[in-house]
Design a protein around this motif. Structure first.
Motif, PDB file in Angstrom:
ATOM      1  N   CYS A 119       0.868  -1.180   0.000  1.00 42.86           N
ATOM      2  CA  CYS A 119       0.000   0.000   0.000  1.00 42.86           C
ATOM      3  C   CYS A 119       0.903   1.228   0.000  1.00 42.86           C
ATOM      4  CB  CYS A 119      -0.901  -0.032   1.239  1.00 42.86           C
ATOM      5  SG  CYS A 119      -1.953   1.413   1.370  1.00 42.86           S
ATOM      6  N   GLU A 164      -2.593  -5.594  -3.064  1.00 44.42           N
ATOM      7  CA  GLU A 164      -1.634  -5.104  -2.075  1.00 44.42           C
ATOM      8  C   GLU A 164      -0.962  -6.303  -1.419  1.00 44.42           C
ATOM      9  OE1 GLU A 164      -3.044  -0.642  -0.913  1.00 44.42           O
ATOM     10  OE2 GLU A 164      -3.829  -2.245   0.333  1.00 44.42           O
ATOM     11  N   LYS A 212       0.095   9.406   0.182  1.00 44.42           N
ATOM     12  CA  LYS A 212      -1.085   8.640   0.580  1.00 44.42           C
ATOM     13  C   LYS A 212      -2.266   9.545   0.905  1.00 44.42           C
ATOM     14  CE  LYS A 212      -1.244   4.985   0.691  1.00 44.42           C
ATOM     15  NZ  LYS A 212      -1.540   4.138  -0.506  1.00 44.42           N
ATOM     16  N   HIS A 241      -8.435  -3.032  -2.286  1.00 41.89           N
ATOM     17  CA  HIS A 241      -9.343  -1.981  -1.815  1.00 41.89           C
ATOM     18  C   HIS A 241     -10.794  -2.363  -2.095  1.00 41.89           C
ATOM     19  CE1 HIS A 241      -5.438   0.032  -2.180  1.00 41.89           C
ATOM     20  NE2 HIS A 241      -5.817   0.651  -1.087  1.00 41.89           N
ATOM     21  N   ARG A 301       3.440  -1.805  -7.636  1.00 38.58           N
ATOM     22  CA  ARG A 301       2.750  -0.645  -7.088  1.00 38.58           C
ATOM     23  C   ARG A 301       3.380  -0.272  -5.742  1.00 38.58           C
ATOM     24  NH1 ARG A 301      -2.377   0.318  -4.497  1.00 38.58           N
ATOM     25  NH2 ARG A 301      -1.003   1.244  -2.968  1.00 38.58           N
ATOM     26  N   ASP A 351      -3.111  -0.314   5.541  1.00 41.38           N
ATOM     27  CA  ASP A 351      -3.838  -1.397   4.865  1.00 41.38           C
ATOM     28  C   ASP A 351      -3.254  -2.799   5.069  1.00 41.38           C
ATOM     29  OD1 ASP A 351      -5.777   0.339   4.046  1.00 41.38           O
ATOM     30  OD2 ASP A 351      -5.126   0.465   1.962  1.00 41.38           O
ATOM     31  N   GLN A 402      -5.634  -5.898   4.513  1.00 41.75           N
ATOM     32  CA  GLN A 402      -5.976  -6.359   3.166  1.00 41.75           C
ATOM     33  C   GLN A 402      -4.730  -6.716   2.359  1.00 41.75           C
ATOM     34  OE1 GLN A 402      -8.108  -2.777   2.130  1.00 41.75           O
ATOM     35  NE2 GLN A 402      -6.503  -2.060   0.767  1.00 41.75           N
TER      36      GLN A 402
HETATM   37 MN    MN Z   1      -4.025   0.842   0.313  1.00 46.09          MN
END
Ligand code: MN
Ligand code: PEP
Length: 275
Positions: free
Chosen positions: A37, A233, A66, A207, A61, A244, A247
């Motif tokens: 993330c 992620e 952020k 997400h 990524r 995050d 997740q």
């Molecule tokens: Mn994120």
């Protein structure tokens, strides 16, 4: 088609060529964008990059700026993160995607990353979209938290009509009355868009669900929409993630998800498509 969709032109053009970002052919290769993330430090980014690349990711990524709900949450390492992203991208010769949150950062980010991401919260930042229409960098445009198909394509039109034809859409879930998940992953919009537009579109299962297990389940499911790729992620140690973590997949989870994604993609390409 409703009236305001009829006003749009560029999103419905037939002529989008596949375009290349480093060695990746967008619109042809199945895109797997994966990574943390947020970029936290060199070790975290490089370890995570190794994990995702060895399991089939073709784009890395990592967030440098952020967009956080609370001003007191970690806001990203900024340019320091961009430098690390560029370094890892050069090392593996793999494209990098990172989110732009401010129109003033276009030049800075363009120096370091290959694809600029417009996040859910900026999908209707029209002055940003207009500026992104003037540059020669692919744009990953996520849907807004409660945007409609028409609003999302309208935003894509801003970039395309400005002269930048390298737009990739990314479904990242929408806010609904459901409370058991962070967002509701709207896979039907992927199919709707596939029916009316040739723009490449990927699914952000992280997400889109907000949940590690569900993101794994939805990754193989998403392949059958005909999506052009997925975003995940992944973190080398999700329990320590600065954002995050809930997740984010660890090495084993990402590897398992990718085994299933490959099987379903294979089925989709060889047996399902065209039926
Ligand atoms: Mn994120
Ligand atoms: C992200 O991808 O890091 C992100 C913040 O995504 P979204 O805009 O979908 O919330």
């Amino acid at each position: 088609m409703c009236m305001s969709l009829m006003e749009l032109r560029y999103v419905f053009e037939d002529s989008y060529e596949n375009f290349k970002v480093k060695n990746v052919a967008v619109g042809k290769d199945f895109l797997i964008m994966a990574g943390p993330c947020s970029v936290e430090n060199r070790e975290q980014l490089f370890d995570t990059a190794k994990i995702v690349i060895s399991n089939g990711a073709n784009i890395i990524r990592g967030g440098a700026f952020k967009p956080r709900t609370s001003p007191y949450s970690f806001q990203g390492l900024g340019e320091e993160a961009l430098k690390l992203l560029k370094e890892v991208g050069d090392m593996y010769n793999i494209p990098i995607v990172s989110e732009i949150v401010d129109v003033r950062d276009i030049d800075l980010m363009s120096k370091y990353v290959d694809i600029l991401q417009v996040g859910a919260r900026n999908m209707q930042n029209f002055s940003l979209l207009k500026e992104l229409g003037k540059i020669d960098k692919p744009i990953l445009l996520k849907n807004g938290i409660s945007s409609t198909l028409e609003e999302w394509l309208g935003s894509a039109e801003y970039i395309l009509s400005g002269g930048n034809s390298k737009v990739i859409l990314c479904e990242r879930g929408i806010r609904t009355t459901e409370t058991s998940t962070r967002n509701t992953l709207d896979l039907s919009i992927v199919c709707s868009i596939k029916r009316i537009s040739k723009l490449p579109i990927i699914v952000d299962v992280s997400h889109g669900t907000g949940n590690r297990e569900l993101s794994m389940d939805m990754s193989s499911v998403s392949v059958l929409t005909g999506a052009d790729g997925l975003m995940f992620e992944v973190h080398n140690n999700p329990s320590l993630a600065w954002s995050d973590g809930n997740q984010s997949l660890n090495e084993y989870e990402f590897s398992e998800a990718m085994v299933n994604v490959r099987k379903v993609r294979d089925f989709y390409v060889k047996e399902y498509r065209g039926i």
